[in-house]
Design a protein around this motif. Structure first.
Motif, PDB file in Angstrom:
ATOM      1  N   ALA A   4       0.839  -1.202   0.000  1.00 12.93           N
ATOM      2  CA  ALA A   4       0.000   0.000   0.000  1.00 12.93           C
ATOM      3  C   ALA A   4       0.872   1.250   0.000  1.00 12.93           C
ATOM      4  O   ALA A   4       0.579   2.226  -0.689  1.00 12.93           O
ATOM      5  CB  ALA A   4      -0.941   0.001   1.200  1.00 12.93           C
ATOM      6  N   TYR A 140     -12.728  -2.838  -4.503  1.00 16.23           N
ATOM      7  CA  TYR A 140     -12.147  -2.723  -3.170  1.00 16.23           C
ATOM      8  C   TYR A 140     -10.923  -1.807  -3.201  1.00 16.23           C
ATOM      9  O   TYR A 140     -10.748  -0.976  -2.316  1.00 16.23           O
ATOM     10  CB  TYR A 140     -11.762  -4.111  -2.641  1.00 16.23           C
ATOM     11  N   SER A 141     -10.084  -1.951  -4.210  1.00 15.91           N
ATOM     12  CA  SER A 141      -8.865  -1.140  -4.267  1.00 15.91           C
ATOM     13  C   SER A 141      -9.190   0.347  -4.423  1.00 15.91           C
ATOM     14  O   SER A 141      -8.487   1.193  -3.888  1.00 15.91           O
ATOM     15  CB  SER A 141      -7.924  -1.602  -5.375  1.00 15.91           C
ATOM     16  N   TYR A 144     -10.210   1.545  -0.919  1.00 14.79           N
ATOM     17  CA  TYR A 144      -9.280   1.242   0.172  1.00 14.79           C
ATOM     18  C   TYR A 144      -8.912   2.476   1.007  1.00 14.79           C
ATOM     19  O   TYR A 144      -8.947   2.440   2.230  1.00 14.79           O
ATOM     20  CB  TYR A 144      -8.017   0.570  -0.372  1.00 14.79           C
TER      21      TYR A 144
END
Length: 184
Positions: A4, A140-141, A144
């Motif tokens: 990340a 989802y990314s 995030y």
């Protein structure tokens, strides 16, 4: 976490490259040069320099046109525990979840009255809820960062609750936090 972090560095560098490529000799200003430089400094973790760049652009209460510059400055100032700079950067941001989040974080850190902080937390929750709902429908990314902000928001709320709690409630929160940290 490392992945990340790498994604954030990559995104910051891509953003800096994109902003620099749009600059021509006719459009170059102190602000857009500072904004591009600040994004590069943030990607390198040079937070003191990010704050200095923000202060250079905003001297004389000049309002920066770049919301990204203000967000970078607030992130850097938060990492350095410079809460007055966080609040000042938030003042320059457009209304939205980022502004509300930084206002809430600065309010908690500066131990402002609970009612003031509660208002910032509620505004941030509303703005982030709408943003997160849109982003999670994409992927989802995409969602995030908003998910992380929602988690940070719940931690800020717990700190506020802790400050106003009885000793037994403080002990329960302390135990909860210890269990969380122990599970990492």
């Amino acid at each position: 976490h490392e992945y990340a972090g790498l994604q954030k560095v990559t995104a910051a560098l891509i953003g800096a490259d994109a902003s620099i490529s749009g600059i021509t000799a006719k459009t170059i200003t102190k602000e857009n040069m500072a904004a591009a430089t600040v994004r590069q400094l943030e990607a390198q973790g040079r937070f003191e320099d990010v704050v200095a760049g923000f202060e250079l652009v905003t001297e004389g209460r000049h309002v920066p046109s770049s919301n990204d510059l203000c967000i970078s400055a607030a992130n850097a100032a938060m990492a350095l525990s410079k809460w007055d700079v966080v609040a000042r950067a938030a003042d320059f941001m457009r209304v939205g979840p980022e502004r509300s989040f930084f206002e809430a974080a600065a309010s908690v850190a500066r131990n402002e009255p609970f009612e003031t902080t509660k208002g910032y937390l509620a505004a941030c929750r509303r703005a982030l809820g709408a943003k997160f709902a849109t982003e999670i429908s994409e992927s989802y990314s995409t969602a995030y960062d908003s998910l992380l902000q929602l988690q940070h928001l719940s931690h800020l709320k717990e700190v506020c609750i802790y400050r106003n709690a009885s000793e037994s409630a403080k002990q329960r929160l302390h135990d909860l936090w210890s269990r969380r940290l122990g599970s990492m």
